[in-house]
Design a protein around this motif. Structure first.
Motif, PDB file in Angstrom:
ATOM      1  N   GLU A   1       7.720  -9.897  10.102  1.00 25.78           N
ATOM      2  CA  GLU A   1       7.315  -8.698  10.785  1.00 25.78           C
ATOM      3  C   GLU A   1       7.286  -7.312  10.159  1.00 25.78           C
ATOM      4  OE1 GLU A   1       6.159  -6.548  14.361  1.00 25.78           O
ATOM      5  OE2 GLU A   1       5.984  -8.731  13.929  1.00 25.78           O
ATOM      6  N   ALA A   2       8.045  -7.427   9.185  1.00 26.48           N
ATOM      7  CA  ALA A   2       8.102  -6.129   8.364  1.00 26.48           C
ATOM      8  C   ALA A   2       6.708  -6.121   7.499  1.00 26.48           C
ATOM      9  CB  ALA A   2       9.333  -6.360   7.397  1.00 26.48           C
ATOM     10  N   LEU A   3       6.492  -7.538   7.056  1.00 30.17           N
ATOM     11  CA  LEU A   3       5.064  -7.525   6.219  1.00 30.17           C
ATOM     12  C   LEU A   3       4.036  -7.258   7.092  1.00 30.17           C
ATOM     13  CD1 LEU A   3       5.947 -10.875   4.301  1.00 30.17           C
ATOM     14  CD2 LEU A   3       5.666  -8.632   3.271  1.00 30.17           C
ATOM     15  N   ARG A   4       4.023  -7.406   8.480  1.00 29.93           N
ATOM     16  CA  ARG A   4       2.892  -7.051   9.162  1.00 29.93           C
ATOM     17  C   ARG A   4       2.846  -5.479   9.674  1.00 29.93           C
ATOM     18  NH1 ARG A   4       1.682  -6.223  14.701  1.00 29.93           N
ATOM     19  NH2 ARG A   4       3.690  -5.992  15.225  1.00 29.93           N
ATOM     20  N   ARG A   5       4.133  -4.964   9.604  1.00 36.53           N
ATOM     21  CA  ARG A   5       3.902  -3.630   9.860  1.00 36.53           C
ATOM     22  C   ARG A   5       4.049  -2.728   8.468  1.00 36.53           C
ATOM     23  NH1 ARG A   5       6.619  -1.764  14.916  1.00 36.53           N
ATOM     24  NH2 ARG A   5       6.945  -3.800  16.138  1.00 36.53           N
ATOM     25  N   ASP A   6       4.160  -3.581   7.269  1.00 36.52           N
ATOM     26  CA  ASP A   6       4.239  -2.683   6.058  1.00 36.52           C
ATOM     27  C   ASP A   6       3.404  -1.577   5.941  1.00 36.52           C
ATOM     28  OD1 ASP A   6       4.166  -1.856   3.488  1.00 36.52           O
ATOM     29  OD2 ASP A   6       4.802  -3.727   2.635  1.00 36.52           O
TER      30      ASP A   6
ATOM     31  N   ARG B   1      16.137  -1.624  10.433  1.00 34.95           N
ATOM     32  CA  ARG B   1      16.584  -1.233   9.502  1.00 34.95           C
ATOM     33  C   ARG B   1      16.674   0.392   9.472  1.00 34.95           C
ATOM     34  NH1 ARG B   1      10.714  -2.804   6.776  1.00 34.95           N
ATOM     35  NH2 ARG B   1      10.106  -1.682   8.858  1.00 34.95           N
ATOM     36  N   GLU B   2      17.732   0.820   8.901  1.00 37.12           N
ATOM     37  CA  GLU B   2      18.135   2.151   8.804  1.00 37.12           C
ATOM     38  C   GLU B   2      17.310   3.018   8.034  1.00 37.12           C
ATOM     39  OE1 GLU B   2      22.280   2.277   8.594  1.00 37.12           O
ATOM     40  OE2 GLU B   2      22.560   1.881  10.750  1.00 37.12           O
TER      41      GLU B   2
ATOM     42  N   GLU C   1      20.041 -20.299  12.899  1.00 31.98           N
ATOM     43  CA  GLU C   1      19.514 -19.173  13.790  1.00 31.98           C
ATOM     44  C   GLU C   1      19.496 -17.925  13.180  1.00 31.98           C
ATOM     45  OE1 GLU C   1      21.221 -22.746  15.691  1.00 31.98           O
ATOM     46  OE2 GLU C   1      22.193 -21.482  14.398  1.00 31.98           O
ATOM     47  N   GLN C   2      20.576 -17.420  12.230  1.00 33.00           N
ATOM     48  CA  GLN C   2      20.407 -16.110  11.592  1.00 33.00           C
ATOM     49  C   GLN C   2      19.558 -16.308  10.660  1.00 33.00           C
ATOM     50  OE1 GLN C   2      24.572 -15.599  10.587  1.00 33.00           O
ATOM     51  NE2 GLN C   2      24.895 -14.044  11.678  1.00 33.00           N
ATOM     52  N   LEU C   3      19.259 -17.331  10.198  1.00 29.35           N
ATOM     53  CA  LEU C   3      18.317 -17.419   8.963  1.00 29.35           C
ATOM     54  C   LEU C   3      17.015 -17.260   9.521  1.00 29.35           C
ATOM     55  CD1 LEU C   3      17.239 -17.855   5.989  1.00 29.35           C
ATOM     56  CD2 LEU C   3      17.722 -20.306   6.283  1.00 29.35           C
ATOM     57  N   ALA C   4      16.577 -17.910  10.316  1.00 30.04           N
ATOM     58  CA  ALA C   4      15.396 -18.032  11.469  1.00 30.04           C
ATOM     59  C   ALA C   4      15.073 -16.652  11.652  1.00 30.04           C
ATOM     60  CB  ALA C   4      15.481 -18.815  12.313  1.00 30.04           C
ATOM     61  N   GLU C   5      16.149 -15.874  12.288  1.00 33.93           N
ATOM     62  CA  GLU C   5      15.907 -14.369  12.615  1.00 33.93           C
ATOM     63  C   GLU C   5      15.505 -13.545  11.761  1.00 33.93           C
ATOM     64  OE1 GLU C   5      15.710 -11.165  15.107  1.00 33.93           O
ATOM     65  OE2 GLU C   5      15.120 -13.255  15.255  1.00 33.93           O
ATOM     66  N   TYR C   6      16.193 -13.774  10.620  1.00 38.58           N
ATOM     67  CA  TYR C   6      15.916 -12.978   9.300  1.00 38.58           C
ATOM     68  C   TYR C   6      14.621 -13.045   8.834  1.00 38.58           C
ATOM     69  CZ  TYR C   6      16.115 -11.971   4.300  1.00 38.58           C
ATOM     70  OH  TYR C   6      15.845 -11.253   3.040  1.00 38.58           O
ATOM     71  N   LYS C   7      14.101 -14.396   8.652  1.00 41.02           N
ATOM     72  CA  LYS C   7      12.653 -14.525   8.394  1.00 41.02           C
ATOM     73  C   LYS C   7      11.742 -14.170   9.188  1.00 41.02           C
ATOM     74  CE  LYS C   7      12.101 -18.979   6.683  1.00 41.02           C
ATOM     75  NZ  LYS C   7      12.055 -20.460   6.493  1.00 41.02           N
ATOM     76  N   ARG C   8      11.884 -14.114  10.716  1.00 42.14           N
ATOM     77  CA  ARG C   8      11.100 -13.294  11.303  1.00 42.14           C
ATOM     78  C   ARG C   8      10.852 -12.044  11.298  1.00 42.14           C
ATOM     79  NH1 ARG C   8      10.600 -10.417  15.460  1.00 42.14           N
ATOM     80  NH2 ARG C   8      12.881  -9.927  15.459  1.00 42.14           N
ATOM     81  N   ARG C   9      12.131 -11.317  10.963  1.00 41.51           N
ATOM     82  CA  ARG C   9      11.902  -9.891  10.816  1.00 41.51           C
ATOM     83  C   ARG C   9      11.210  -9.580   9.406  1.00 41.51           C
ATOM     84  NH1 ARG C   9      17.855  -7.463  12.725  1.00 41.51           N
ATOM     85  NH2 ARG C   9      18.229  -8.450  14.600  1.00 41.51           N
TER      86      ARG C   9
ATOM     87  N   PRO D   1      17.369 -14.844  25.922  1.00 42.10           N
ATOM     88  CA  PRO D   1      17.955 -15.437  24.895  1.00 42.10           C
ATOM     89  C   PRO D   1      18.743 -14.359  24.337  1.00 42.10           C
ATOM     90  CG  PRO D   1      15.778 -15.748  24.583  1.00 42.10           C
ATOM     91  CD  PRO D   1      15.723 -14.864  25.741  1.00 42.10           C
ATOM     92  N   ALA D   2      20.000 -14.804  23.875  1.00 43.47           N
ATOM     93  CA  ALA D   2      21.087 -13.675  23.358  1.00 43.47           C
ATOM     94  C   ALA D   2      20.551 -13.284  21.882  1.00 43.47           C
ATOM     95  CB  ALA D   2      22.392 -14.530  22.989  1.00 43.47           C
ATOM     96  N   LYS D   3      20.517 -11.816  21.909  1.00 44.99           N
ATOM     97  CA  LYS D   3      20.098 -11.125  20.647  1.00 44.99           C
ATOM     98  C   LYS D   3      21.055 -11.892  19.419  1.00 44.99           C
ATOM     99  CE  LYS D   3      19.658  -6.652  18.682  1.00 44.99           C
ATOM    100  NZ  LYS D   3      19.668  -5.061  19.005  1.00 44.99           N
ATOM    101  N   ILE D   4      20.265 -12.053  18.472  1.00 50.99           N
ATOM    102  CA  ILE D   4      20.975 -12.580  17.098  1.00 50.99           C
ATOM    103  C   ILE D   4      21.391 -11.448  16.375  1.00 50.99           C
ATOM    104  CG2 ILE D   4      20.599 -13.964  15.212  1.00 50.99           C
ATOM    105  CD1 ILE D   4      18.621 -15.648  16.760  1.00 50.99           C
ATOM    106  N   ASN D   5      22.437 -11.399  15.986  1.00 48.91           N
ATOM    107  CA  ASN D   5      22.852 -10.214  15.036  1.00 48.91           C
ATOM    108  C   ASN D   5      22.744 -10.505  13.594  1.00 48.91           C
ATOM    109  OD1 ASN D   5      24.037  -7.622  14.555  1.00 48.91           O
ATOM    110  ND2 ASN D   5      26.257  -8.505  14.190  1.00 48.91           N
TER     111      ASN D   5
END
Length: 617
Positions: free
Chosen positions: A202-207, A451-452, A191-199, A18-22
């Motif tokens: 994942e951020a909550l899982r890694r918090d 994230r930077e 698709e961007q919204l879905a990827e944002y929500k996925r991240r 799958p193409a990476k969603i920017n």
């Protein structure tokens, strides 16, 4: 050399990937800027239609979305957010034109008074002409500089979402009205919204705040105060391993360890310039009485270590033969961060900097700078931090927050630029990101969620040696001024650990893990053997323990996996007889592996080798 990742070669196999969603930041996309500006207006219009008593204040874009602050008599609920979002979809589907209008200050004031919006009057006072108003059809308007899309139909109703409600003071002032801030996000596509929500998930899982508590690494206590972490035994092990790792690397490169106090006279920070330029970020001065306070005669908690290291250098006259002098300290400093800006370990009030200050001759500057960069890249490699870029943090010539002459700044900035060009590093410039006393080379790391974070930093400083009148005796006997290099490969232990917890999702590499091995017994009969093996491991410097919980084996295994123990050794009657361990291995991001029975001596040697080489089992 910092390499940018190469694009993958095109092949038939790559067609299935799958193409990476920017997900660009708002500041990186004019299209998103228009979308989010307009979406914030649509949200405010929806709120005021559904809640007629709500008054609007400000509604700017932020890097991942936008927010709007409202003064509303009743608190917004989760149910309200869903209702507001449905109303927003209706507004979007009405295909309202977005119309820009320039008006005089008097006209704007008249219109605002007519709709009784006092916050807008305050905002108007601060605006420079021309005053612009943006209308959504003939239904709603607000003061705004833009930019916006031309029609609400350009917003995709499946690509925005209201996220949360938070409290916010008007103008950020605790003495003023408390408002309700609705946070939201908007994108170009679903698709961007879905990827944002996925991240986000994942951020909550890694918090790191969540994982830090689950793994028993650190706590915060109300009675101690916000932004002041307390390190548990396991967390202290993690800190100590990182400290020892860097100390050993520094020892190889000729650094000398020093220790300095946590407080000093205010006069020290006046000489350095911190008191004049950094006072609002320092904790208040401690004075003996009101008279001393009025005369600014007292002590302050240190916000930086550099003035202390300067005093060590200055304690005797130095010869050029002693340079470069490399003084290093894990020095705890204190910054009076605002409560609303604190965030777990990444933004705290007391933190430990892996600080060092190099005093060099002008001729040594470039080679020493390159050596420091080499150290930082070596540290990143051992920590498996690969995705980073270099920022040349230079001064903004239009700002008055900097000290020193133009000549000194030009020399320092030129030295940094030459160094990165010599290394062939990919870099970008950050104008206005310099420290007040000198420019920096900052390493900006992108984590698993893109994230930077700023980690390592190197700074060239001609100004503090001048302010403290530092000297050395040159070969011809003359007195010359040294140059200072400030550097911190980690940045701060607290922030680094927070970032590492999230980057590894709590699955630390074996050499970093607070507990490297845990032995699990089938029954209590094997406990003596297990304890003897652990004692052998401890004598070899391996951080090991026995599970003495009394739980059945499956529960012990589940607990070990939950606590992310890298090596688990199961001990039953057969293992005792064969002097072996049945190894279960876990590594960051990988499923647990069952390696079967291995001799105890082999297990110990493999763990020792992994520790020595910063590798895996």
């Amino acid at each position: 050399m910092v390499q940018q990742p190469m694009p993958p070669e095109e092949s038939s196999a790559s067609q299935d990937v799958p193409a990476k969603i920017n997900l660009p930041r708002t500041s990186e996309s004019e299209s998103l800027k228009k979308i989010r500006h307009t979406a914030s207006h649509v949200m405010a219009m929806a709120v005021q239609k559904l809640f007629p008593k709500a008054q609007v204040t400000i509604g700017p874009w932020i890097e991942n979305g936008f927010y709007y602050d409202f003064d509303n008599p009743e608190p917004f609920t989760e149910k309200d957010l869903k209702t507001i979002q449905k109303e927003m979809v209706k507004i979007v589907n009405r295909k309202l034109p977005v119309i820009r209008e320039e008006v005089s200050r008097e006209e704007a004031e008249s219109r605002i008074k007519a709709i009784n919006e006092p916050y807008k009057l305050e905002i108007l006072e601060d605006l420079q002409e021309p005053i612009t108003i943006y209308h959504l059809g003939d239904q709603w308007w607000d003061l705004c500089a833009g930019p916006h899309v031309e029609n609400t139909s350009e917003l995709n109703p499946k690509a925005f979402e209201l996220e949360s409600v938070a409290g916010a003071y008007w103008r950020g002032d605790e003495t003023k009205a408390q408002l309700q801030r609705i946070y939201a996000t908007a994108w170009e596509s679903p698709e961007q919204l879905a990827e944002y929500k996925r991240r986000k998930e994942e951020a909550l899982r890694r918090d790191h705040r969540k994982l830090g508590k689950e793994l028993g690494l650190f706590i915060f206590a109300d009675q101690v105060g916000p932004g002041l972490p307390l390190w548990t035994p396991k967390g202290t092990v993690l800190r100590s391993v990182l400290e020892d790792f860097l100390k050993q690397e520094q020892l190889k490169r000729g650094y000398q360890q020093v220790v300095t106090p946590h407080i000093a006279r205010v006069d020290l920070f006046k000489t350095s310039g911190h008191w004049q330029k950094y006072k609002e970020d320092m904790f208040p001065m401690m004075a003996e009485d009101e008279q001393a306070a009025a005369m600014e005669q007292g002590f302050a908690l240190k916000p930086m270590n550099c003035p202390f290291h300067i005093q060590i250098y200055k304690s005797q006259l130095r010869s050029y033969r002693e340079l470069p002098m490399r003084l290093a300290e894990f020095g705890t400093v204190y910054r009076y961060e605002q409560s609303g800006e604190l965030g777990g370990l990444t933004r705290v009030r007391g933190f430990t900097v892996d600080d060092s200050h190099l005093f060099v001759t002008p001729e040594q500057l470039e080679s020493e700078f390159l050596n420091v960069v080499d150290l930082i890249l070596s540290v990143f490699k051992s920590l498996q931090l690969k995705n980073f870029k270099a920022r040349l943090s230079f001064r903004d010539p239009n700002s008055d927050k900097y000290i020193g002459s133009d000549e000194a700044w030009e020399k320092a900035q030129g030295a940094i630029r030459r160094a990165v060009e010599t290394l062939g590093m990919n870099y970008f410039e950050g104008i206005g990101e310099a420290a007040f006393y000198g420019p920096k080379l900052d390493f900006i790391f992108s984590d698993a969620l893109e994230r930077e974070w700023q980690l390592g930093t190197v700074q060239v400083d001609y100004n503090l040696p001048e302010r403290f009148d530092l000297e050395y005796v040159a070969p011809d006997g003359s007195r010359q001024r040294p140059v200072m290099i400030h550097r911190a490969p980690f940045g701060s232990l607290e922030r680094l650990i927070g970032i590492l917890i999230e980057e590894y999702a709590g699955d630390f590499p074996l050499w970093l893990a607070p507990v490297q091995a845990r032995l699990l017994t089938v029954s209590d009969d094997q406990l003596p053997f297990a304890q003897e093996v652990v004692n052998q491991m401890l004598r070899c410097g391996i951080r090991a323990e026995v599970d003495t919980s009394g739980e059945h084996l499956k529960k012990q295994i589940r607990n070990g996996e939950k606590e992310k123990i890298p090596v688990m050794g199961v001990v039953g009657a057969k293992e005792v007889e064969a002097n072996s361990l049945s190894i279960r291995l876990r590594a960051s991001g990988k499923p647990t592996q069952e390696l079967g029975a291995m001799p105890v001596s082999e297990v110990i040697e493999r763990i020792k080798d992994a520790k020595l080489n910063y590798g895996s089992f």
